[in-house]
Motif scaffolding. Structure first.
Motif, mmCIF file in Angstrom:
data_model
loop_
_atom_site.group_PDB
_atom_site.id
_atom_site.type_symbol
_atom_site.label_atom_id
_atom_site.label_comp_id
_atom_site.label_asym_id
_atom_site.label_seq_id
_atom_site.Cartn_x
_atom_site.Cartn_y
_atom_site.Cartn_z
ATOM 1 N N HIS A 102 0.954 -1.226 -0.213
ATOM 2 C CA HIS A 102 -0.174 -0.045 0.041
ATOM 3 C C HIS A 102 0.882 1.216 0.139
ATOM 4 C CE1 HIS A 102 -3.060 2.747 0.679
ATOM 5 N NE2 HIS A 102 -2.520 3.292 1.653
ATOM 6 N N SER A 103 1.889 1.333 0.534
ATOM 7 C CA SER A 103 2.778 2.314 0.877
ATOM 8 C C SER A 103 3.491 2.701 -0.580
ATOM 9 C CB SER A 103 3.950 2.167 1.858
ATOM 10 O OG SER A 103 3.336 2.083 3.059
ATOM 11 N N ALA A 104 3.671 1.419 -1.223
ATOM 12 C CA ALA A 104 4.342 1.785 -2.759
ATOM 13 C C ALA A 104 3.270 2.358 -3.704
ATOM 14 C CB ALA A 104 4.811 0.593 -3.221
ATOM 15 N N TYR A 105 1.992 2.010 -3.386
ATOM 16 C CA TYR A 105 1.060 2.504 -4.140
ATOM 17 C C TYR A 105 0.782 4.074 -4.043
ATOM 18 C CZ TYR A 105 -0.197 -2.046 -6.087
ATOM 19 O OH TYR A 105 -0.282 -3.217 -6.856
ATOM 20 N N ALA A 106 0.716 4.091 -2.546
ATOM 21 C CA ALA A 106 0.320 5.623 -2.185
ATOM 22 C C ALA A 106 1.613 6.672 -2.510
ATOM 23 C CB ALA A 106 0.250 5.563 -0.490
ATOM 24 N N ARG A 107 2.744 6.035 -2.525
ATOM 25 C CA ARG A 107 3.799 7.085 -3.077
ATOM 26 C C ARG A 107 3.741 7.393 -4.520
ATOM 27 N NH1 ARG A 107 6.973 3.853 0.536
ATOM 28 N NH2 ARG A 107 7.581 2.496 -1.169
ATOM 29 N N GLN A 108 3.074 6.703 -5.349
ATOM 30 C CA GLN A 108 2.934 6.721 -6.689
ATOM 31 C C GLN A 108 1.597 7.615 -6.999
ATOM 32 O OE1 GLN A 108 3.010 3.059 -8.394
ATOM 33 N NE2 GLN A 108 5.148 2.614 -8.074
ATOM 34 N N SER A 109 0.680 7.915 -5.836
ATOM 35 C CA SER A 109 -0.574 8.414 -6.228
ATOM 36 C C SER A 109 -0.567 9.782 -6.042
ATOM 37 C CB SER A 109 -1.497 7.753 -5.258
ATOM 38 O OG SER A 109 -2.811 8.361 -5.429
ATOM 39 N N ALA A 110 -0.949 10.474 -7.003
ATOM 40 C CA ALA A 110 -1.321 12.036 -7.023
ATOM 41 C C ALA A 110 -2.290 12.502 -6.216
ATOM 42 C CB ALA A 110 -1.227 12.557 -8.425
ATOM 43 N N ASP A 111 -3.382 11.658 -6.045
ATOM 44 C CA ASP A 111 -4.711 12.136 -4.947
ATOM 45 C C ASP A 111 -4.727 11.298 -4.216
ATOM 46 O OD1 ASP A 111 -5.169 10.182 -6.855
ATOM 47 O OD2 ASP A 111 -7.257 10.981 -7.684
ATOM 48 N N LEU A 112 -4.250 11.429 -3.027
ATOM 49 C CA LEU A 112 -4.399 10.494 -1.895
ATOM 50 C C LEU A 112 -5.718 11.324 -0.898
ATOM 51 C CD1 LEU A 112 -0.936 9.657 -0.598
ATOM 52 C CD2 LEU A 112 -2.575 8.191 -1.780
ATOM 53 N N ASP A 113 -6.529 10.481 -0.354
ATOM 54 C CA ASP A 113 -7.589 10.915 0.395
ATOM 55 C C ASP A 113 -7.149 10.657 1.823
ATOM 56 O OD1 ASP A 113 -9.860 11.941 1.220
ATOM 57 O OD2 ASP A 113 -10.603 9.812 1.444
ATOM 58 N N ALA A 114 -6.661 11.992 2.377
ATOM 59 C CA ALA A 114 -6.097 11.980 3.837
ATOM 60 C C ALA A 114 -7.188 11.171 4.918
ATOM 61 C CB ALA A 114 -5.944 13.448 4.351
ATOM 62 N N GLY A 115 -8.534 11.291 4.498
ATOM 63 C CA GLY A 115 -9.326 10.488 5.643
ATOM 64 C C GLY A 115 -9.147 8.733 5.413
ATOM 65 N N ARG A 159 -10.831 -7.782 6.220
ATOM 66 C CA ARG A 159 -11.064 -6.558 5.711
ATOM 67 C C ARG A 159 -9.967 -5.671 5.350
ATOM 68 N NH1 ARG A 159 -13.333 -2.595 10.196
ATOM 69 N NH2 ARG A 159 -12.280 -0.757 9.582
ATOM 70 N N MET A 160 -8.902 -5.667 5.962
ATOM 71 C CA MET A 160 -7.565 -5.050 5.397
ATOM 72 C C MET A 160 -7.284 -5.590 4.205
ATOM 73 S SD MET A 160 -4.351 -4.151 7.449
ATOM 74 C CE MET A 160 -3.212 -2.415 6.805
ATOM 75 N N GLY A 161 -7.386 -6.776 3.765
ATOM 76 C CA GLY A 161 -6.819 -7.576 2.564
ATOM 77 C C GLY A 161 -8.064 -7.063 1.611
ATOM 78 N N GLU A 162 -9.153 -6.816 1.789
ATOM 79 C CA GLU A 162 -10.199 -6.530 0.675
ATOM 80 C C GLU A 162 -9.963 -5.110 0.503
ATOM 81 O OE1 GLU A 162 -13.972 -7.325 2.985
ATOM 82 O OE2 GLU A 162 -13.576 -9.443 2.813
ATOM 83 N N THR A 163 -9.633 -4.312 1.540
ATOM 84 C CA THR A 163 -9.346 -2.795 1.212
ATOM 85 C C THR A 163 -8.266 -2.642 0.353
ATOM 86 O OG1 THR A 163 -10.355 -2.337 3.349
ATOM 87 C CG2 THR A 163 -8.842 -0.481 2.445
ATOM 88 N N GLN A 164 -7.231 -3.494 0.644
ATOM 89 C CA GLN A 164 -5.960 -3.400 -0.022
ATOM 90 C C GLN A 164 -6.225 -3.636 -1.569
ATOM 91 O OE1 GLN A 164 -3.427 -1.914 0.124
ATOM 92 N NE2 GLN A 164 -2.229 -2.835 -1.341
ATOM 93 N N ARG A 165 -7.099 -4.800 -1.877
ATOM 94 C CA ARG A 165 -7.292 -5.411 -3.297
ATOM 95 C C ARG A 165 -8.393 -4.239 -3.838
ATOM 96 N NH1 ARG A 165 -8.196 -9.997 -0.782
ATOM 97 N NH2 ARG A 165 -10.767 -9.955 -0.889
ATOM 98 N N ALA A 166 -9.028 -3.507 -3.111
ATOM 99 C CA ALA A 166 -9.828 -2.530 -3.868
ATOM 100 C C ALA A 166 -9.132 -1.353 -4.159
ATOM 101 C CB ALA A 166 -10.902 -2.128 -2.854
ATOM 102 N N LEU A 167 -7.983 -0.907 -3.258
ATOM 103 C CA LEU A 167 -7.068 0.175 -3.799
ATOM 104 C C LEU A 167 -6.148 -0.188 -4.915
ATOM 105 C CD1 LEU A 167 -6.316 1.335 -0.119
ATOM 106 C CD2 LEU A 167 -7.356 2.393 -1.916
ATOM 107 N N GLN A 168 -5.709 -1.550 -4.699
ATOM 108 C CA GLN A 168 -4.957 -2.044 -6.258
ATOM 109 C C GLN A 168 -5.343 -1.819 -7.398
ATOM 110 O OE1 GLN A 168 -4.036 -5.836 -5.070
ATOM 111 N NE2 GLN A 168 -1.945 -5.599 -4.180
ATOM 112 N N ALA A 169 -6.942 -2.303 -7.184
ATOM 113 C CA ALA A 169 -7.863 -1.958 -8.534
ATOM 114 C C ALA A 169 -7.912 -0.637 -8.921
ATOM 115 C CB ALA A 169 -9.305 -2.584 -8.217
ATOM 116 N N VAL A 170 -7.920 0.175 -8.182
ATOM 117 C CA VAL A 170 -7.987 1.572 -8.176
ATOM 118 C C VAL A 170 -6.675 2.158 -9.022
ATOM 119 C CG1 VAL A 170 -8.114 3.999 -7.511
ATOM 120 C CG2 VAL A 170 -9.668 2.299 -6.589
ATOM 121 N N ALA A 171 -5.570 1.792 -8.445
ATOM 122 C CA ALA A 171 -4.204 2.183 -8.713
ATOM 123 C C ALA A 171 -3.817 1.674 -10.020
ATOM 124 C CB ALA A 171 -3.238 1.589 -7.708
ATOM 125 N N LYS A 172 -4.449 0.338 -10.589
ATOM 126 C CA LYS A 172 -4.254 -0.029 -11.850
ATOM 127 C C LYS A 172 -5.265 0.468 -12.915
ATOM 128 C CE LYS A 172 -2.843 -4.572 -10.141
ATOM 129 N NZ LYS A 172 -3.009 -5.881 -9.673
#
Length: 183
Positions: A102-115, A159-172
């Motif tokens: 997640h940290s690797a994806y977040a570093r590449q993201s231009a529009d992180l949501d702080a919440g 739940r954390m795994g599901e959240t990560q998969r959802a975020l990966q889908a967004v990043a891809k």
């Protein structure tokens, strides 16, 4: 003298071949290990449905206790404790891998949501504390006394795994998500 020289040359060649074969095997093993780690990180942290409940269940303990064999009871307690502690270690390792990813994806993201990031960090922190508490509880009281906490930790890690998969889908596929959001 010629035979001695030839023996030394053949010995050196054999050692070099052995070295290269060993090095190749080591590189292949390391590559498989890294691939396995990536595969594990992509999967949901946690175990199959019902696995955790089975580890902390009293049913098996009651069955073993009815045998009246102190040796069997001691062996059961030790083995069940080892299984439970292994599950906790694997869960903690899985959530660490998810956070690294997640940290690797977040570093590449231009529009992180702080919440969202705060919620993810809170969930990660909560899981780390739970894993520590579970380890302590299992050591002190045994896995059967950790039933509620283990179930809660299992649900959170899933739940954390599901959240990560959802975020990966967004990043891809950010353009697809953007298009879906603008409709």
């Amino acid at each position: 003298m010629l035979i001695l020289s030839m023996s030394i040359v053949i010995g050196i060649l054999l050692m070099a071949m052995l070295f290269f074969l060993t090095a190749r095997d080591w590189v292949e093993k390391r590559k498989r290990t890294e691939e396995a780690k990536l595969t594990e990180a992509d999967e949901t942290a946690g175990c199959p449905e019902g696995f955790v409940e089975r580890i902390v269940s009293r049913d098996d303990w009651e069955f073993v206790h009815k045998t009246g064999s102190p040796g069997l009871e001691n062996l059961f307690r030790k083995e069940r404790k080892d299984v439970a502690l292994t599950w906790v270690r694997e869960t903690a390792s899985g959530i660490r891998e998810i956070m690294k990813q997640h940290s690797a994806y977040a570093r590449q993201s231009a529009d992180l949501d702080a919440g969202t990031e705060a919620k993810i960090m809170f969930l990660y922190g909560e899981l780390r504390v739970l894993c520590g508490a579970l380890t302590l509880l299992i050591h002190i009281a045994g896995p059967m006394h950790a039933r509620g906490l283990a179930g809660y930790a299992s649900k959170l890690s899933q739940r954390m795994g599901e959240t990560q998969r959802a975020l990966q889908a967004v990043a891809k596929r950010p353009e697809e998500v953007y298009e879906m959001g603008s409709r």
